[in-house]
Scaffold this motif. Structure first.
Motif, mmCIF file in Angstrom:
data_model
loop_
_atom_site.group_PDB
_atom_site.id
_atom_site.type_symbol
_atom_site.label_atom_id
_atom_site.label_comp_id
_atom_site.label_asym_id
_atom_site.label_seq_id
_atom_site.Cartn_x
_atom_site.Cartn_y
_atom_site.Cartn_z
ATOM 1 N N GLU A 142 0.848 -1.187 0.000
ATOM 2 C CA GLU A 142 0.000 0.000 0.000
ATOM 3 C C GLU A 142 0.883 1.235 0.000
ATOM 4 O OE1 GLU A 142 -3.488 0.289 0.113
ATOM 5 O OE2 GLU A 142 -3.351 -1.815 -0.474
ATOM 6 N N PRO A 143 0.374 2.324 -0.558
ATOM 7 C CA PRO A 143 1.147 3.557 -0.464
ATOM 8 C C PRO A 143 1.318 3.943 0.999
ATOM 9 C CG PRO A 143 -0.961 3.919 -1.590
ATOM 10 C CD PRO A 143 -0.882 2.487 -1.235
ATOM 11 N N PRO A 144 2.377 4.629 1.311
ATOM 12 C CA PRO A 144 2.578 5.055 2.689
ATOM 13 C C PRO A 144 1.453 5.992 3.127
ATOM 14 C CG PRO A 144 4.302 5.927 1.252
ATOM 15 C CD PRO A 144 3.428 5.073 0.424
ATOM 16 N N VAL A 145 1.206 6.044 4.434
ATOM 17 C CA VAL A 145 0.119 6.880 4.952
ATOM 18 C C VAL A 145 0.316 8.349 4.585
ATOM 19 C CG1 VAL A 145 -0.488 5.324 6.838
ATOM 20 C CG2 VAL A 145 1.225 7.098 7.216
ATOM 21 N N GLU A 146 1.540 8.748 4.302
ATOM 22 C CA GLU A 146 1.814 10.145 3.953
ATOM 23 C C GLU A 146 1.296 10.515 2.554
ATOM 24 O OE1 GLU A 146 4.523 8.785 7.069
ATOM 25 O OE2 GLU A 146 4.082 7.995 5.101
ATOM 26 N N PHE A 147 1.006 9.502 1.743
ATOM 27 C CA PHE A 147 0.519 9.758 0.389
ATOM 28 C C PHE A 147 -0.934 10.231 0.444
ATOM 29 C CE2 PHE A 147 -1.688 8.470 -3.492
ATOM 30 C CZ PHE A 147 -0.929 9.123 -4.432
ATOM 31 N N GLU A 148 -1.178 11.393 -0.152
ATOM 32 C CA GLU A 148 -2.532 11.929 -0.248
ATOM 33 C C GLU A 148 -2.855 12.072 -1.728
ATOM 34 O OE1 GLU A 148 -3.146 15.461 2.187
ATOM 35 O OE2 GLU A 148 -1.407 14.845 3.377
ATOM 36 N N LYS A 149 -3.765 11.237 -2.207
ATOM 37 C CA LYS A 149 -4.055 11.188 -3.644
ATOM 38 C C LYS A 149 -4.547 12.539 -4.167
ATOM 39 C CE LYS A 149 -5.914 8.172 -7.142
ATOM 40 N NZ LYS A 149 -6.534 6.892 -7.422
ATOM 41 N N GLU A 150 -5.404 13.236 -3.418
ATOM 42 C CA GLU A 150 -5.910 14.535 -3.875
ATOM 43 C C GLU A 150 -4.785 15.569 -3.962
ATOM 44 O OE1 GLU A 150 -8.690 15.835 -5.352
ATOM 45 O OE2 GLU A 150 -9.045 13.687 -5.490
ATOM 46 N N LYS A 151 -3.914 15.575 -2.947
ATOM 47 C CA LYS A 151 -2.776 16.502 -2.960
ATOM 48 C C LYS A 151 -1.840 16.176 -4.126
ATOM 49 C CE LYS A 151 0.382 18.695 0.282
ATOM 50 N NZ LYS A 151 0.846 18.724 1.665
ATOM 51 N N TYR A 152 -1.688 14.885 -4.413
ATOM 52 C CA TYR A 152 -0.876 14.445 -5.553
ATOM 53 C C TYR A 152 -1.452 15.000 -6.851
ATOM 54 C CZ TYR A 152 1.426 11.244 -8.832
ATOM 55 O OH TYR A 152 2.150 10.723 -9.862
ATOM 56 N N LYS A 153 -2.769 14.877 -7.022
ATOM 57 C CA LYS A 153 -3.429 15.369 -8.243
ATOM 58 C C LYS A 153 -3.304 16.891 -8.364
ATOM 59 C CE LYS A 153 -6.869 11.710 -8.684
ATOM 60 N NZ LYS A 153 -8.314 11.409 -8.621
ATOM 61 N N ILE A 154 -3.466 17.597 -7.253
ATOM 62 C CA ILE A 154 -3.319 19.059 -7.264
ATOM 63 C C ILE A 154 -1.879 19.425 -7.630
ATOM 64 C CG2 ILE A 154 -3.316 21.135 -5.817
ATOM 65 C CD1 ILE A 154 -5.698 19.788 -4.268
ATOM 66 N N GLY A 155 -0.924 18.740 -7.019
ATOM 67 C CA GLY A 155 0.487 18.981 -7.328
ATOM 68 C C GLY A 155 0.802 18.709 -8.788
ATOM 69 N N GLU A 156 0.187 17.682 -9.350
ATOM 70 C CA GLU A 156 0.392 17.381 -10.766
ATOM 71 C C GLU A 156 -0.170 18.501 -11.639
ATOM 72 O OE1 GLU A 156 -0.050 13.678 -13.861
ATOM 73 O OE2 GLU A 156 -1.516 13.798 -12.232
ATOM 74 N N MET A 157 -1.330 19.039 -11.266
ATOM 75 C CA MET A 157 -1.906 20.154 -12.034
ATOM 76 C C MET A 157 -1.010 21.388 -11.965
ATOM 77 S SD MET A 157 -6.070 19.876 -11.603
ATOM 78 C CE MET A 157 -6.036 20.719 -10.058
ATOM 79 N N VAL A 158 -0.464 21.678 -10.773
ATOM 80 C CA VAL A 158 0.450 22.810 -10.637
ATOM 81 C C VAL A 158 1.693 22.559 -11.487
ATOM 82 C CG1 VAL A 158 1.897 24.146 -9.041
ATOM 83 C CG2 VAL A 158 -0.404 23.440 -8.331
ATOM 84 N N PHE A 159 2.226 21.347 -11.432
ATOM 85 C CA PHE A 159 3.393 20.996 -12.256
ATOM 86 C C PHE A 159 3.076 21.227 -13.729
ATOM 87 C CE2 PHE A 159 6.050 18.256 -14.817
ATOM 88 C CZ PHE A 159 7.302 18.354 -14.226
ATOM 89 N N ASP A 160 1.919 20.725 -14.172
ATOM 90 C CA ASP A 160 1.532 20.878 -15.575
ATOM 91 C C ASP A 160 1.425 22.354 -15.973
ATOM 92 O OD1 ASP A 160 1.443 18.125 -15.902
ATOM 93 O OD2 ASP A 160 -0.742 17.995 -15.717
ATOM 94 N N ASN A 161 0.899 23.180 -15.071
ATOM 95 C CA ASN A 161 0.677 24.599 -15.377
ATOM 96 C C ASN A 161 1.911 25.476 -15.213
ATOM 97 O OD1 ASN A 161 -2.039 24.197 -16.028
ATOM 98 N ND2 ASN A 161 -2.660 24.423 -13.901
ATOM 99 N N LYS A 162 2.795 25.127 -14.285
ATOM 100 C CA LYS A 162 3.893 26.043 -13.951
ATOM 101 C C LYS A 162 5.291 25.485 -14.212
ATOM 102 C CE LYS A 162 1.232 28.942 -11.128
ATOM 103 N NZ LYS A 162 1.285 30.046 -10.239
ATOM 104 N N CYS A 163 5.398 24.185 -14.421
ATOM 105 C CA CYS A 163 6.730 23.585 -14.547
ATOM 106 C C CYS A 163 6.968 22.901 -15.889
ATOM 107 C CB CYS A 163 6.951 22.559 -13.438
ATOM 108 S SG CYS A 163 6.616 23.146 -11.765
ATOM 109 N N SER A 164 5.890 22.436 -16.514
ATOM 110 C CA SER A 164 6.050 21.568 -17.682
ATOM 111 C C SER A 164 6.539 22.282 -18.940
ATOM 112 C CB SER A 164 4.747 20.826 -17.981
ATOM 113 O OG SER A 164 3.739 21.738 -18.377
#
Length: 163
Positions: A17-39
């Protein structure tokens, strides 16, 4: 007996299982920020063998990358900053590192390999372009992008082949 233990360990890793520190929603938000500001400079993920071939044998002329990829950064964050045995604290440390690096970039602070980073100019400061909260979200995405067992089941792209 050793073989049986090794087989059990490998099977356990596959179904871990993913570690308890993994938050799927935060991951998705971070991916959107990456796509918009880093990619615009950083590709999200590429096969590591292809990347090494590009940098070592082709002097970055095969892929002509502008900056390290997200999965390279993910791996380096976890291997260079803090201690992976304490994921919760390491996530805080990697976020602090990224905030400092993005606001005050300096090649002397890089976590990337010399053979990779030599192909890139120092990135411009992102101060005023990305908030600390957004960096924390991107950090969560990057931290878990490389995955827990080498492959991230939460990141799917038919064009990628993880080896």
């Amino acid at each position: 007996m050793k073989t049986i233990i090794l087989i059990i360990a490998c099977i356990s890793a596959l179904f871990a299982e993913p570690p308890v520190e993994f938050e799927k929603e935060k991951y998705k938000i971070g991916e959107m920020v990456f796509d918009n500001k880093c990619s615009s400079c950083h590709e999200k993920s590429m096969d590591i063998g292809l990347l090494m071939h590009n940098f070592i044998e082709k002097d970055n002329k095969l892929l002509n990358l502008k900056a390290p990829t997200g999965n390279e950064i993910s791996y380096r964050l976890k291997s260079q900053i803090g201690n992976i045995d304490d994921i919760e604290f390491q996530i805080e440390e990697t976020a602090d590192f990224l905030i400092d690096y993005l606001y005050n970039p300096d090649k002397s602070k890089t976590i990337c390999l010399e053979g990779v980073i030599r192909h890139f100019d120092t990135m411009p400061s992102m101060k005023g372009k990305i908030s600390e909260e957004e960096i924390i979200e991107v950090n969560h995405f990057l931290y878990f992008l490389q995955g827990f067992n080498g492959i991230n089941e939460y990141y799917h792209n038919e064009d990628l082949e993880f080896k």
